[in-house]
Design a protein around this motif. Structure first.
Motif, mmCIF file in Angstrom:
data_model
loop_
_atom_site.group_PDB
_atom_site.id
_atom_site.type_symbol
_atom_site.label_atom_id
_atom_site.label_comp_id
_atom_site.label_asym_id
_atom_site.label_seq_id
_atom_site.Cartn_x
_atom_site.Cartn_y
_atom_site.Cartn_z
ATOM 1 N N LEU A 112 -11.330 23.424 28.056
ATOM 2 C CA LEU A 112 -11.644 22.195 27.317
ATOM 3 C C LEU A 112 -10.502 21.895 26.359
ATOM 4 O O LEU A 112 -10.155 22.716 25.519
ATOM 5 C CB LEU A 112 -12.957 22.368 26.550
ATOM 6 C CG LEU A 112 -13.427 21.175 25.718
ATOM 7 C CD1 LEU A 112 -13.730 19.972 26.608
ATOM 8 C CD2 LEU A 112 -14.664 21.558 24.916
ATOM 9 N N ALA A 113 -9.913 20.721 26.501
ATOM 10 C CA ALA A 113 -8.796 20.327 25.635
ATOM 11 C C ALA A 113 -9.290 19.599 24.385
ATOM 12 O O ALA A 113 -8.757 19.811 23.294
ATOM 13 C CB ALA A 113 -7.818 19.441 26.403
ATOM 14 N N GLU A 114 -10.309 18.760 24.563
ATOM 15 C CA GLU A 114 -10.745 17.926 23.450
ATOM 16 C C GLU A 114 -12.118 17.347 23.747
ATOM 17 O O GLU A 114 -12.475 17.115 24.890
ATOM 18 C CB GLU A 114 -9.724 16.793 23.280
ATOM 19 C CG GLU A 114 -9.995 15.783 22.212
ATOM 20 C CD GLU A 114 -8.858 14.771 22.110
ATOM 21 O OE1 GLU A 114 -7.960 14.999 21.285
ATOM 22 O OE2 GLU A 114 -8.886 13.774 22.865
ATOM 23 N N LEU A 138 -15.898 14.917 27.522
ATOM 24 C CA LEU A 138 -15.177 16.180 27.531
ATOM 25 C C LEU A 138 -13.845 15.920 28.227
ATOM 26 O O LEU A 138 -13.826 15.398 29.343
ATOM 27 C CB LEU A 138 -15.939 17.249 28.316
ATOM 28 C CG LEU A 138 -17.341 17.617 27.846
ATOM 29 C CD1 LEU A 138 -17.987 18.592 28.830
ATOM 30 C CD2 LEU A 138 -17.299 18.209 26.452
ATOM 31 N N VAL A 139 -12.739 16.251 27.587
ATOM 32 C CA VAL A 139 -11.425 16.100 28.200
ATOM 33 C C VAL A 139 -10.940 17.500 28.538
ATOM 34 O O VAL A 139 -10.725 18.334 27.650
ATOM 35 C CB VAL A 139 -10.432 15.383 27.256
ATOM 36 C CG1 VAL A 139 -9.077 15.236 27.939
ATOM 37 C CG2 VAL A 139 -10.982 14.036 26.829
ATOM 38 N N LEU A 140 -10.775 17.763 29.833
ATOM 39 C CA LEU A 140 -10.353 19.077 30.288
ATOM 40 C C LEU A 140 -8.829 19.171 30.319
ATOM 41 O O LEU A 140 -8.129 18.154 30.305
ATOM 42 C CB LEU A 140 -10.937 19.358 31.673
ATOM 43 C CG LEU A 140 -12.466 19.223 31.781
ATOM 44 C CD1 LEU A 140 -12.938 19.578 33.183
ATOM 45 C CD2 LEU A 140 -13.157 20.079 30.744
ATOM 46 N N GLY A 141 -8.330 20.379 30.371
ATOM 47 C CA GLY A 141 -6.888 20.615 30.381
ATOM 48 C C GLY A 141 -6.172 19.915 31.519
ATOM 49 O O GLY A 141 -5.009 19.519 31.395
ATOM 50 N N ALA A 167 -20.592 13.277 28.586
ATOM 51 C CA ALA A 167 -21.504 14.315 28.101
ATOM 52 C C ALA A 167 -22.226 13.833 26.850
ATOM 53 O O ALA A 167 -21.806 12.864 26.216
ATOM 54 C CB ALA A 167 -20.730 15.590 27.787
ATOM 55 N N ARG A 168 -23.286 14.533 26.499
ATOM 56 C CA ARG A 168 -23.955 14.253 25.234
ATOM 57 C C ARG A 168 -23.123 14.846 24.104
ATOM 58 O O ARG A 168 -22.543 15.928 24.264
ATOM 59 C CB ARG A 168 -25.357 14.876 25.205
ATOM 60 C CG ARG A 168 -26.276 14.310 26.263
ATOM 61 C CD ARG A 168 -27.672 14.880 26.169
ATOM 62 N NE ARG A 168 -27.654 16.346 26.180
ATOM 63 C CZ ARG A 168 -28.746 17.088 26.076
ATOM 64 N NH1 ARG A 168 -29.935 16.519 25.944
ATOM 65 N NH2 ARG A 168 -28.672 18.396 26.099
ATOM 66 N N PRO A 169 -23.058 14.181 22.964
ATOM 67 C CA PRO A 169 -22.297 14.740 21.841
ATOM 68 C C PRO A 169 -22.773 16.123 21.419
ATOM 69 O O PRO A 169 -21.960 16.997 21.102
ATOM 70 C CB PRO A 169 -22.502 13.723 20.720
ATOM 71 C CG PRO A 169 -22.751 12.445 21.424
ATOM 72 C CD PRO A 169 -23.533 12.828 22.659
ATOM 73 N N SER A 170 -24.079 16.354 21.429
ATOM 74 C CA SER A 170 -24.604 17.652 20.988
ATOM 75 C C SER A 170 -24.086 18.790 21.869
ATOM 76 O O SER A 170 -23.633 19.828 21.368
ATOM 77 C CB SER A 170 -26.131 17.634 20.967
ATOM 78 O OG SER A 170 -26.646 17.249 22.233
ATOM 79 N N ASP A 171 -24.129 18.603 23.187
ATOM 80 C CA ASP A 171 -23.605 19.617 24.101
ATOM 81 C C ASP A 171 -22.093 19.759 23.932
ATOM 82 O O ASP A 171 -21.552 20.862 23.960
ATOM 83 C CB ASP A 171 -23.918 19.253 25.559
ATOM 84 C CG ASP A 171 -25.394 19.367 25.883
ATOM 85 O OD1 ASP A 171 -26.058 20.280 25.342
ATOM 86 O OD2 ASP A 171 -25.888 18.552 26.682
ATOM 87 N N SER A 172 -21.425 18.628 23.761
ATOM 88 C CA SER A 172 -19.977 18.634 23.606
ATOM 89 C C SER A 172 -19.553 19.388 22.354
ATOM 90 O O SER A 172 -18.601 20.172 22.372
ATOM 91 C CB SER A 172 -19.454 17.193 23.534
ATOM 92 O OG SER A 172 -19.822 16.481 24.693
ATOM 93 N N ILE A 173 -20.277 19.174 21.274
ATOM 94 C CA ILE A 173 -19.967 19.846 20.008
ATOM 95 C C ILE A 173 -20.222 21.344 20.138
ATOM 96 O O ILE A 173 -19.410 22.170 19.702
ATOM 97 C CB ILE A 173 -20.770 19.222 18.852
ATOM 98 C CG1 ILE A 173 -20.276 17.795 18.582
ATOM 99 C CG2 ILE A 173 -20.689 20.083 17.598
ATOM 100 C CD1 ILE A 173 -21.213 16.963 17.720
ATOM 101 N N ALA A 174 -21.354 21.719 20.745
ATOM 102 C CA ALA A 174 -21.665 23.142 20.942
ATOM 103 C C ALA A 174 -20.569 23.820 21.763
ATOM 104 O O ALA A 174 -20.161 24.949 21.465
ATOM 105 C CB ALA A 174 -23.022 23.300 21.617
#
Length: 157
Positions: free
Chosen positions: A72-74, A89-92, A99-106
């Protein structure tokens, strides 16, 4: 896009709904996002460094991304539509996944990835907290220091 940091999670009263609070890294705006209890626990676990005996869903996703060489880059918090927040979700590899922000933040907390928020979103729903109100934010942080993931579990009926 503006970089944000996770202040923490808490339960909003009287609705008893968990929120995650993000703060603009170089500014005075905060972004509260209402989330589910499971995600609140996942975020609190990550912030407190709790390592479960077996991987939880966000730990599993982190392990899958790392083992495939596509870290995960960002995380980008991009918009809100009818009260529903959206993230990417921005991958390498450059691949972007909604994605949902909550999952993304976790996930970001587990990987040490940067979290950014759209400037327009902060303009629309961000809450400016001037320096003189910083003591209220400090009180919130004090609360976060004493909250446990179990505080977000649903009461058993």
């Amino acid at each position: 896009m503006r970089e944000v940091e996770v202040v923490g999670v808490r339960v909003e009263m009287p609705s008893n709904q968990p929120i995650v609070l993000l703060r603009e890294s170089d500014g005075e705006r905060y972004l509260p996002i209402w989330i589910g209890a499971v995600e609140a626990t996942a975020i609190a676990f990550a912030q407190q460094g709790v390592v479960p005996p077996r991987p939880l869903t966000h730990d599993l996703l982190k392990d899958v991304l790392e083992s495939t060489g596509n870290a995960l880059a960002e995380v980008r918090i991009t918009e809100v539509n009818d009260g529903v927040f959206f993230a990417t979700l921005v991958l390498g590899s450059g691949v972007e996944v909604s994605a949902r922000p909550s999952d993304s933040i976790a996930l970001a907390l587990r990987t040490g990835s940067r979290i950014v928020c759209a400037e327009e979103l902060l303009d629309e729903v961000g809450i400016a907290v001037p320096d003189e109100r910083e003591e209220e934010v400090e009180a919130f942080r004090e609360f976060l220091d004493h909250v446990s993931p179990e505080d977000f579990e649903e009461p058993q009926s």
